[in-house]
Design an enzyme around this catalytic site. Structure first.
Site, PDB file in Angstrom:
ATOM      1  N   ASP A  10       0.866  -1.181   0.000  1.00  0.00           N
ATOM      2  CA  ASP A  10       0.000   0.000   0.000  1.00  0.00           C
ATOM      3  C   ASP A  10       0.905   1.234   0.000  1.00  0.00           C
ATOM      4  OD1 ASP A  10       0.913   0.224   2.591  1.00  0.00           O
ATOM      5  OD2 ASP A  10      -1.076   0.244   3.532  1.00  0.00           O
ATOM      6  N   CYS A  67       3.134  -3.250   4.220  1.00  0.00           N
ATOM      7  CA  CYS A  67       2.271  -2.152   4.651  1.00  0.00           C
ATOM      8  C   CYS A  67       2.918  -1.562   5.906  1.00  0.00           C
ATOM      9  CB  CYS A  67       0.828  -2.594   4.873  1.00  0.00           C
ATOM     10  SG  CYS A  67       0.558  -3.706   6.269  1.00  0.00           S
ATOM     11  N   THR A  69       2.413  -1.555   9.248  1.00  0.00           N
ATOM     12  CA  THR A  69       2.698  -2.465  10.369  1.00  0.00           C
ATOM     13  C   THR A  69       2.910  -3.905   9.930  1.00  0.00           C
ATOM     14  OG1 THR A  69       0.364  -2.951  10.611  1.00  0.00           O
ATOM     15  CG2 THR A  69       1.238  -1.118  11.946  1.00  0.00           C
ATOM     16  N   HIS A 100      10.610 -23.124  10.329  1.00  0.00           N
ATOM     17  CA  HIS A 100       9.604 -23.795  11.160  1.00  0.00           C
ATOM     18  C   HIS A 100       8.196 -23.709  10.582  1.00  0.00           C
ATOM     19  CE1 HIS A 100      11.962 -23.753  15.248  1.00  0.00           C
ATOM     20  NE2 HIS A 100      12.703 -24.163  14.236  1.00  0.00           N
ATOM     21  N   HIS A 135       7.913 -30.092  12.037  1.00  0.00           N
ATOM     22  CA  HIS A 135       7.299 -28.828  11.611  1.00  0.00           C
ATOM     23  C   HIS A 135       6.273 -29.065  10.510  1.00  0.00           C
ATOM     24  CE1 HIS A 135      10.086 -26.770  14.163  1.00  0.00           C
ATOM     25  NE2 HIS A 135      11.116 -27.319  13.546  1.00  0.00           N
TER      26      HIS A 135
HETATM   27  C1  RB5 Z   1      -1.895   2.750   6.328  1.00  0.00           C
HETATM   28  O1  RB5 Z   1      -1.932   3.979   6.967  1.00  0.00           O
HETATM   29  C2  RB5 Z   1      -1.750   1.629   7.342  1.00  0.00           C
HETATM   30  O2  RB5 Z   1      -2.905   1.482   8.081  1.00  0.00           O
HETATM   31  C3  RB5 Z   1      -1.388   0.331   6.631  1.00  0.00           C
HETATM   32  O3  RB5 Z   1      -0.222   0.500   5.914  1.00  0.00           O
HETATM   33  C4  RB5 Z   1      -1.133  -0.899   7.501  1.00  0.00           C
HETATM   34  O4  RB5 Z   1      -0.248  -0.595   8.534  1.00  0.00           O
HETATM   35  C5  RB5 Z   1      -2.317  -1.622   7.950  1.00  0.00           C
HETATM   36  O5  RB5 Z   1      -2.219  -2.684   8.575  1.00  0.00           O
END
Ligand code: RB5
Length: 149
Positions: A10, A67, A69, A100, A135
């Site tokens: 994203d 993305c 996080t 694993h 595993h």
């Molecule tokens: C985008 O702002 C953010 O929410 C996205 O990149 C991600 O971290 C969502 O899980």
């Protein structure tokens, strides 16, 4: 023939994805960049589903997502049968995700990594084989839930 590896991000992962596309080429892979192609705000599931669908259907053996996080991408990708999307924020976690857990989608939390860290994680994940053995039994049990409805 070079292995095709689908990669998607994203807006939060866009710049790091551009870097990793180049890295994949330098490593001898054929990256299939499903987007996004600009820093404009987009919805991460639109990219997670494209990459995960290809892995789930066996079109490609493995894929990469980014993305902010890593969490949203992993939630969406892991809805696809047979997809094991692992968020990795150190090379050690990437190593264990392969050894694993037989991870077939690498998810990078771009807002918490430097470019150098992302490349180190990518290389570790790409080069580590699945250990199998005990595993393999555990990974097989992940799929059991789908047959329970
Ligand atoms: C985008 O702002 C953010 O929410 C996205 O990149 C991600 O971290 C969502 O899980």
């Amino acid at each position: 023939m070079a292995e095709t590896i689908p990669i998607g991000a994203d807006h939060a992962g866009f710049e790091m994805k551009e870097r990793l596309v180049k890295e994949l080429r330098a490593l001898g892979f054929e990256p299939l960049d499903v987007g996004t192609h600009s820093p404009d705000s987009v919805d991460y599931p639109d990219y997670a589903h494209q990459v995960a669908e290809r892995v789930s259907e066996g079109t490609d053996a493995r894929g990469i997502l980014l993305c902010g996080t890593g969490l949203g991408m992993s939630y969406a990708a892991n809805r696809h049968a047979g997809v094991r999307a692992a968020v990795a924020w150190t090379p050690e976690i990437a190593h264990l995700a392969r050894e694993h857990n037989d991870s077939n989608v690498l998810v990078l939390p771009s807002r918490f990594l430097s470019d150098e860290e992302s490349v180190a994680i990518l290389k570790e994940w790409l080069s580590t084989p699945f250990a199998g053995g005990r595993h393999a039994r555990r990974v097989a049990k992940i799929e059991e839930i789908t047959s329970h409805g």
